[in-house]
Write a protein that holds these residues in place. Structure first.
Motif, PDB file in Angstrom:
ATOM      1  N   THR A  49       8.087  59.853 -49.835  1.00  0.00           N
ATOM      2  CA  THR A  49       6.978  59.054 -49.393  1.00  0.00           C
ATOM      3  C   THR A  49       6.684  58.164 -50.552  1.00  0.00           C
ATOM      4  O   THR A  49       7.152  58.358 -51.701  1.00  0.00           O
ATOM      5  N   CYS A  50       6.083  57.038 -50.327  1.00  0.00           N
ATOM      6  CA  CYS A  50       5.493  56.020 -51.224  1.00  0.00           C
ATOM      7  C   CYS A  50       4.640  56.665 -52.306  1.00  0.00           C
ATOM      8  O   CYS A  50       3.571  57.130 -51.719  1.00  0.00           O
ATOM      9  N   PRO A  51       4.788  56.521 -53.429  1.00  0.00           N
ATOM     10  CA  PRO A  51       3.806  57.129 -54.547  1.00  0.00           C
ATOM     11  C   PRO A  51       2.505  56.495 -54.435  1.00  0.00           C
ATOM     12  O   PRO A  51       1.559  57.127 -54.641  1.00  0.00           O
ATOM     13  N   ARG A  52       2.426  55.119 -53.781  1.00  0.00           N
ATOM     14  CA  ARG A  52       1.036  54.642 -53.612  1.00  0.00           C
ATOM     15  C   ARG A  52       0.415  54.800 -52.315  1.00  0.00           C
ATOM     16  O   ARG A  52      -0.723  55.268 -52.484  1.00  0.00           O
ATOM     17  N   CYS A  53       0.883  54.813 -51.253  1.00  0.00           N
ATOM     18  CA  CYS A  53       0.445  54.808 -49.891  1.00  0.00           C
ATOM     19  C   CYS A  53       0.805  55.981 -49.235  1.00  0.00           C
ATOM     20  O   CYS A  53       0.059  56.178 -48.144  1.00  0.00           O
ATOM     21  N   GLY A  54       1.903  56.771 -49.521  1.00  0.00           N
ATOM     22  CA  GLY A  54       2.166  57.986 -48.881  1.00  0.00           C
ATOM     23  C   GLY A  54       2.985  57.707 -47.499  1.00  0.00           C
ATOM     24  O   GLY A  54       3.163  58.852 -46.895  1.00  0.00           O
ATOM     25  N   VAL A  55       3.523  56.606 -47.064  1.00  0.00           N
ATOM     26  CA  VAL A  55       4.248  56.490 -45.766  1.00  0.00           C
ATOM     27  C   VAL A  55       5.745  56.721 -46.058  1.00  0.00           C
ATOM     28  O   VAL A  55       6.250  56.879 -47.451  1.00  0.00           O
ATOM     29  N   ASP A  56       6.436  57.291 -45.066  1.00  0.00           N
ATOM     30  CA  ASP A  56       7.759  58.034 -45.114  1.00  0.00           C
ATOM     31  C   ASP A  56       8.569  56.792 -45.680  1.00  0.00           C
ATOM     32  O   ASP A  56       8.629  55.685 -44.947  1.00  0.00           O
ATOM     33  N   LEU A  57       9.653  57.120 -46.386  1.00  0.00           N
ATOM     34  CA  LEU A  57      10.217  55.957 -47.017  1.00  0.00           C
ATOM     35  C   LEU A  57      11.886  56.132 -46.287  1.00  0.00           C
ATOM     36  O   LEU A  57      12.449  54.941 -46.185  1.00  0.00           O
ATOM     37  N   ARG A  58      12.220  57.237 -45.772  1.00  0.00           N
ATOM     38  CA  ARG A  58      13.337  57.120 -44.880  1.00  0.00           C
ATOM     39  C   ARG A  58      13.153  56.952 -43.539  1.00  0.00           C
ATOM     40  O   ARG A  58      13.246  57.944 -42.555  1.00  0.00           O
TER      41      ARG A  58
END
Length: 88
Positions: A21-30
């Motif tokens: 996940t993004c360390p800033r906002c937590g959205v899934d990266l894959r």
């Protein structure tokens, strides 16, 4: 790689895991939104013809064709409010 959620720079990850996940906002990266094949102007929003259809483009998935996008995703464009403000 640019985060589709917050627009933050994520560097050039060698590998993106399904649970990353993004360390800033937590959205899934894959997710489809972070893939170089993602194109919201197409019917299935994917330029890879062999990829299986993914319903939720924002959630992590197991697509074998996933490749991190180098630039900002197309789906991260400003909303209608920003367009109206620019016209005013």
């Amino acid at each position: 790689m640019i985060c589709a959620g917050c627009g933050g720079e994520l560097g050039r990850p060698e590998r993106v895991g399904r649970r990353d996940t993004c360390p800033r906002c937590g959205v899934d990266l894959r997710s489809c939104r972070h893939c170089r094949f993602h194109d919201p102007t197409l019917a299935d929003a994917c330029r890879e013809p062999q990829a299986e259809r993914v319903v939720d483009k924002t959630r992590g998935n197991f697509c074998d064709f996933f490749a991190p996008a180098a630039s900002a995703p197309l789906a991260a464009s400003p909303g209608p409010e920003a367009a109206r403000a620019a016209l005013d």
